[in-house]
Design a protein around this motif. Structure first.
Motif, PDB file in Angstrom:
ATOM      1  N   THR A  62       0.823  -1.323   0.118  1.00 35.08           N
ATOM      2  CA  THR A  62       0.000   0.070   0.001  1.00 35.08           C
ATOM      3  C   THR A  62       0.887   1.166   0.111  1.00 35.08           C
ATOM      4  O   THR A  62       1.900   1.351   0.761  1.00 35.08           O
ATOM      5  N   THR A 100       2.088   4.588   0.974  1.00 36.44           N
ATOM      6  CA  THR A 100       1.847   5.464   2.343  1.00 36.44           C
ATOM      7  C   THR A 100       2.449   6.758   1.921  1.00 36.44           C
ATOM      8  O   THR A 100       2.224   7.758   2.798  1.00 36.44           O
ATOM      9  N   GLU A 101       3.673   6.873   0.983  1.00 35.18           N
ATOM     10  CA  GLU A 101       3.893   8.304   0.732  1.00 35.18           C
ATOM     11  C   GLU A 101       4.361   8.354  -0.678  1.00 35.18           C
ATOM     12  O   GLU A 101       5.014   7.581  -1.192  1.00 35.18           O
ATOM     13  N   VAL A 151      -1.733   7.708  -2.129  1.00 36.21           N
ATOM     14  CA  VAL A 151      -1.780   7.248  -0.971  1.00 36.21           C
ATOM     15  C   VAL A 151      -2.911   6.428  -0.635  1.00 36.21           C
ATOM     16  O   VAL A 151      -4.203   6.691  -0.866  1.00 36.21           O
ATOM     17  N   GLY A 152      -2.643   4.958  -0.300  1.00 37.51           N
ATOM     18  CA  GLY A 152      -3.850   4.260  -0.243  1.00 37.51           C
ATOM     19  C   GLY A 152      -3.960   3.327  -1.392  1.00 37.51           C
ATOM     20  O   GLY A 152      -4.553   2.278  -1.103  1.00 37.51           O
ATOM     21  N   GLU A 188       9.043   0.010   6.663  1.00 38.66           N
ATOM     22  CA  GLU A 188       8.257   0.547   5.468  1.00 38.66           C
ATOM     23  C   GLU A 188       9.574   0.126   4.272  1.00 38.66           C
ATOM     24  O   GLU A 188      10.562   0.317   4.553  1.00 38.66           O
ATOM     25  N   THR A 230       7.085   5.265  -0.785  1.00 38.60           N
ATOM     26  CA  THR A 230       7.303   4.415   0.236  1.00 38.60           C
ATOM     27  C   THR A 230       5.933   3.673   0.429  1.00 38.60           C
ATOM     28  O   THR A 230       4.810   3.986   0.154  1.00 38.60           O
ATOM     29  N   LEU A 231       6.167   2.461   0.789  1.00 38.45           N
ATOM     30  CA  LEU A 231       5.196   1.359   0.774  1.00 38.45           C
ATOM     31  C   LEU A 231       5.060   0.666   2.109  1.00 38.45           C
ATOM     32  O   LEU A 231       6.015   0.497   2.522  1.00 38.45           O
ATOM     33  N   ALA A 232       3.758   0.160   2.340  1.00 39.11           N
ATOM     34  CA  ALA A 232       3.862  -0.715   3.635  1.00 39.11           C
ATOM     35  C   ALA A 232       3.191  -2.193   2.979  1.00 39.11           C
ATOM     36  O   ALA A 232       2.558  -2.255   2.158  1.00 39.11           O
ATOM     37  N   THR A 234      -3.078   0.064  -3.683  1.00 34.88           N
ATOM     38  CA  THR A 234      -2.435  -1.012  -3.589  1.00 34.88           C
ATOM     39  C   THR A 234      -1.669  -1.325  -4.733  1.00 34.88           C
ATOM     40  O   THR A 234      -2.082  -0.976  -5.975  1.00 34.88           O
TER      41      THR A 234
END
Ligand code: FES
Length: 348
Positions: free
Chosen positions: A109, A111-112, A187-188, A164, A124-126, A190
């Motif tokens: 996902t 995140t930035e 952001v958000g 992350e 940036t991903l989570a 996938t």
């Protein structure tokens, strides 16, 4: 006590398994349903022969026909007999497909999403199951670009222990990922990622390192520096010098991170240069102009390079012109917007 074993296959895919105390690599792989090549499982045939890139182990019992003394000294090993004494990285003969160990896909996902200039994005991903996404510093993931049937490959710029994942993405005119990032990404969102991939990763540091980066080729080297700064294996008492080259001033990214690593890794220094003669940088020109004889250490140096093909060729010509070959020359070539980067190791 348990150890992480990275099994790096010939097709560039890496899988990780955990070996418990006194467990052989073969048993650890079997437990994870990874079929690395075996026959006798008794140290007699040599079918399982692999190459250890880093780490310590007890080689176990075997006969000379399976593994000669000379091979063992060079780092070859027998997974059916060897018992890890630290985390290990092994090059396995054969493909991941043969071992029924294809790469894993993770749902990430955003995140930035930020921009250094209009041509370089920091993404940036989570991932939910972050502990399952193990990788070696320097490796990359394949991204499925949302809304297309296109894949792109990007190296981690974050270290293996960061919570992350971070990637640097250079845009390309009308590129699939560029269009996605500039027009649709939010952001958000996938993103499916597959990997980890690549044989361009940090080995045990046994001698001074010379790191050379071109453009966003700085990303995998940042990942390596983060791993070194984290104090995980491998750690270094040897000098590490990085030279980072870009075309224009606006292409320079993450200098603050390099400053940070220089402040926390005692043996790390870096320099950068800009090819554009109108640049305001102190060093103009190309990375080869800023390699000093002490960085080459009479050839007793491991060189890591990530940059465009022309840079790899220029550095090779530079080694030839100097009459000095590094003990190991690991490099990764990339082309902006290409679907995959070629990775190769050359023992020069
Ligand atoms: Fe025969 Fe390992 S499988 S030596």
């Amino acid at each position: 006590m348990s150890y992480q074993i990275a099994l790096s296959f010939e097709d560039g895919i890496t899988r990780f398994v955990t070996a418990n105390a006194y467990e052989t690599v073969a048993d650890a792989a079997y437990k994870s349903r990874i079929n690395i090549p075996f026959d006798c499982r008794d140290g007699a045939c040599g079918t399982c022969k692999a190459f250890c890139e880093s780490g310590k182990y007890d080689g176990g019992d075997y006969i000379d026909e399976a593994l000669t003394e000379d091979e063992a000294e060079k780092g070859f090993c027998l997974p059916c007999q060897m018992v890890p004494e630290s985390d290990l990285v092994l090059q396995i003969s054969g493909t991941s497909e043969m071992a029924k160990a294809g790469a894993t896909t993770f749902e990430a996902t955003i995140t930035e999403l930020s921009w250094f200039a209009d041509n370089t994005a920091a993404l940036t991903l989570a991932v939910d199951n972050r502990p399952d996404l193990k990788f070696l510093p320097g490796q990359y993931m394949n991204f499925a670009v949302p809304g297309t049937d296109t894949a792109r490959s990007y190296s981690f710029s974050s270290g293996p222990s960061a919570s992350e994942l971070r990637f640097l993405i250079r845009t390309a005119p009308d590129g699939a990922m560029t269009t996605y990032l500039k027009e649709r990404a939010a952001v958000g969102d996938t993103l499916p990622l597959t990997g980890p991939m690549g044989s361009f990763f940090l080995r045990d540091i046994k001698r001074p390192l010379l790191m050379l980066a071109g453009g966003t080729g700085i990303a995998p080297l940042l990942s390596m520096l983060e791993a070194i700064a984290d104090g995980g294996e491998p750690v270094s008492a040897h000098p590490i010098h990085l030279i980072y080259g870009v075309t224009f001033d606006k292409d320079l990214v993450e200098l603050d991170k390099l400053e940070h690593y220089a402040s926390v890794i005692d043996t790390f220094t870096f320099d950068y240069c800009v090819a554009d003669q109108e640049s305001t940088a102190g060093n103009k020109g190309y990375v080869t102009q800023y390699i000093q004889s002490e960085h080459l250490n009479d050839g007793d140096v491991d060189a890591y390079l990530c940059g465009p093909p022309a840079m790899v060729d220029a550095v090779r010509k530079y080694w030839d012109a100097q009459g000095i070959a590094p003990t190991n020359f690991y490099y990764e070539r990339f082309a902006v917007g290409s679907a995959a980067s070629a990775t190769a190791k050359a023992a020069a």
